[in-house]
Motif scaffolding. Structure first.
Motif, PDB file in Angstrom:
ATOM      1  N   UNK A 229       0.812  -1.216   0.000  1.00 54.47           N
ATOM      2  CA  UNK A 229       0.000   0.000   0.000  1.00 54.47           C
ATOM      3  C   UNK A 229       0.848   1.270   0.000  1.00 54.47           C
ATOM      4  N   UNK A 230       2.172   1.130  -0.129  1.00 56.42           N
ATOM      5  CA  UNK A 230       3.044   2.298  -0.140  1.00 56.42           C
ATOM      6  C   UNK A 230       3.000   3.007  -1.499  1.00 56.42           C
ATOM      7  N   UNK A 231       3.262   4.323  -1.536  1.00 56.87           N
ATOM      8  CA  UNK A 231       3.337   5.028  -2.814  1.00 56.87           C
ATOM      9  C   UNK A 231       4.474   4.482  -3.672  1.00 56.87           C
TER      10      UNK A 231
ATOM     11  N   UNK B 279       1.574   6.253  -8.081  1.00 51.88           N
ATOM     12  CA  UNK B 279       0.436   5.589  -7.457  1.00 51.88           C
ATOM     13  C   UNK B 279       0.488   5.859  -5.959  1.00 51.88           C
ATOM     14  N   UNK B 280      -0.527   6.545  -5.448  1.00 46.10           N
ATOM     15  CA  UNK B 280      -0.675   6.755  -4.022  1.00 46.10           C
ATOM     16  C   UNK B 280      -2.065   6.269  -3.624  1.00 46.10           C
ATOM     17  N   UNK B 281      -2.326   6.215  -2.337  1.00 46.33           N
ATOM     18  CA  UNK B 281      -3.616   5.712  -1.870  1.00 46.33           C
ATOM     19  C   UNK B 281      -4.741   6.607  -2.394  1.00 46.33           C
ATOM     20  N   UNK B 282      -5.613   6.049  -3.217  1.00 52.11           N
ATOM     21  CA  UNK B 282      -6.750   6.778  -3.743  1.00 52.11           C
ATOM     22  C   UNK B 282      -6.485   7.618  -4.968  1.00 52.11           C
ATOM     23  N   UNK B 283      -5.266   7.522  -5.541  1.00 49.78           N
ATOM     24  CA  UNK B 283      -4.958   8.407  -6.664  1.00 49.78           C
ATOM     25  C   UNK B 283      -3.865   7.822  -7.553  1.00 49.78           C
ATOM     26  N   UNK B 284      -4.043   7.949  -8.862  1.00 49.08           N
ATOM     27  CA  UNK B 284      -3.027   7.584  -9.853  1.00 49.08           C
ATOM     28  C   UNK B 284      -2.808   8.802 -10.740  1.00 49.08           C
ATOM     29  N   UNK B 285      -1.547   9.218 -10.881  1.00 51.31           N
ATOM     30  CA  UNK B 285      -1.207  10.409 -11.643  1.00 51.31           C
ATOM     31  C   UNK B 285      -0.208  10.060 -12.739  1.00 51.31           C
TER      32      UNK B 285
ATOM     33  N   UNK C  56      -0.336  -3.429  -4.186  1.00 48.77           N
ATOM     34  CA  UNK C  56       0.409  -3.994  -5.311  1.00 48.77           C
ATOM     35  C   UNK C  56       1.457  -4.951  -4.761  1.00 48.77           C
ATOM     36  N   UNK C  57       1.278  -6.240  -5.036  1.00 44.33           N
ATOM     37  CA  UNK C  57       2.243  -7.247  -4.597  1.00 44.33           C
ATOM     38  C   UNK C  57       2.585  -8.122  -5.797  1.00 44.33           C
ATOM     39  N   UNK C  58       3.815  -7.944  -6.297  1.00 46.59           N
ATOM     40  CA  UNK C  58       4.237  -8.582  -7.543  1.00 46.59           C
ATOM     41  C   UNK C  58       4.838  -9.966  -7.346  1.00 46.59           C
ATOM     42  N   UNK C  59       5.217 -10.288  -6.117  1.00 46.65           N
ATOM     43  CA  UNK C  59       5.864 -11.572  -5.901  1.00 46.65           C
ATOM     44  C   UNK C  59       7.212 -11.629  -6.614  1.00 46.65           C
TER      45      UNK C  59
END
Length: 279
Positions: A132-134, A210-216, A240-243
């Motif tokens: 959940x980090x930016x 990508x931040x919580x609640x927003x994509x710029x 976002x967890x890519x493994x």
């Protein structure tokens, strides 16, 4: 260029568009908007970011690129993969340094393909899982003139982390010359795109934050200068967890790191200053 923001994503959509957002610098604290280079900051060192490629090792123009090295803080392993006679070669960047030239599109015959594949070191695997980090993804590029779509090469992938249908994806691409950013997480898919194509043979800087609640998404015309164009989507893709999925530069690869032979989405042009940064 007259480009304006547009929403093309799910879930619930709300769009705000504005220009003139300032760039930042490495070293922000947790929860801050990820740092994004803006304008003509080609003298800014990239070694404070997690994964960063400036391609400024001693090279000979025109020579094949056998390998590249990240100057970022995270431990990663990189390989260069090729198929059907494709190759990456060294070329001049916008200044006194170097950049990577990708295979040119061909109107017929086999699609020549080549990409840089970036694997997180197992010791740093957790550090390179945004959760959940930016996170920010950024690339400088100069695109060739658009080529007609053809089987096996329908699109231009600049930088891609995760595949369509995976549990996580973060991708910068040119769709028939039109910039877009696709983000997929546990909360859904967010797609931010321009309606107008970039001009071929011009240098641009494209980023997706990508931040919580927003994509710029930001696009800067580096040759013309001035403030970046910006598109903001108020939507949250979730964690976002890519493994162990690799990141690829210039083309699409499978989870194994091999080029996708069915739909390689090869970018044709020049790539420089690739950044992945997680805050």
């Amino acid at each position: 260029m007259g480009i304006r923001g547009v929403v093309l994503a799910a879930p619930v959509l709300l769009l705000a568009s504005a220009c003139g957002a300032p760039g930042g610098s490495p070293g922000g604290s947790a929860g801050e908007t990820p740092a994004v280079l803006s304008g003509d900051q080609d003298d800014v060192a990239l070694d404070g970011y997690d994964v960063a490629f400036d391609f400024d090792a001693p090279v000979v123009p025109g020579d094949v690129v056998p390998r590249v090295r990240s100057v970022g803080t995270a431990r990663v392993h990189t390989t260069v993969v090729t198929a059907r006679g494709g190759e990456l070669t060294w070329t001049h960047d916008r200044g006194q340094g170097w950049a990577v030239r990708t295979p040119a599109a061909r109107p017929e015959g086999a699609v020549e393909a080549a990409a840089i594949v970036v694997w997180p070191d197992p010791a740093d695997a957790d550090a390179l899982q945004p959760g959940s980090r930016p996170v920010v993804l950024q690339v400088d590029f100069r695109a060739d003139a658009p080529a007609p779509s053809r089987p096996g090469d329908d699109g231009d992938n600049l930088v891609q982390w995760g595949r369509y249908g995976d549990r996580a994806q973060l991708k910068l691409q040119l769709d028939h010359g039109t910039p877009s950013c696709r983000v997929a997480g546990i909360g859904g898919v967010v797609l931010v795109a321009s309606k107008q194509a970039v001009t071929s043979d011009r240098w641009y800087r494209l980023s997706c934050s990508v931040t919580k609640g927003e994509v710029t998404m930001r696009l800067t015309d580096l040759d013309a200068g001035g403030e970046p164009l910006e598109w903001v989507r108020h939507a949250d893709p979730g964690e976002l967890r890519f493994g162990r999925v690799p990141l690829s530069i210039a083309a699409k690869v499978a989870a194994s790191g091999e080029l996708d032979r069915n739909s390689v989405d090869q970018f044709s042009g020049t790539i420089d200053r690739v950044v992945v940064d997680i805050r």
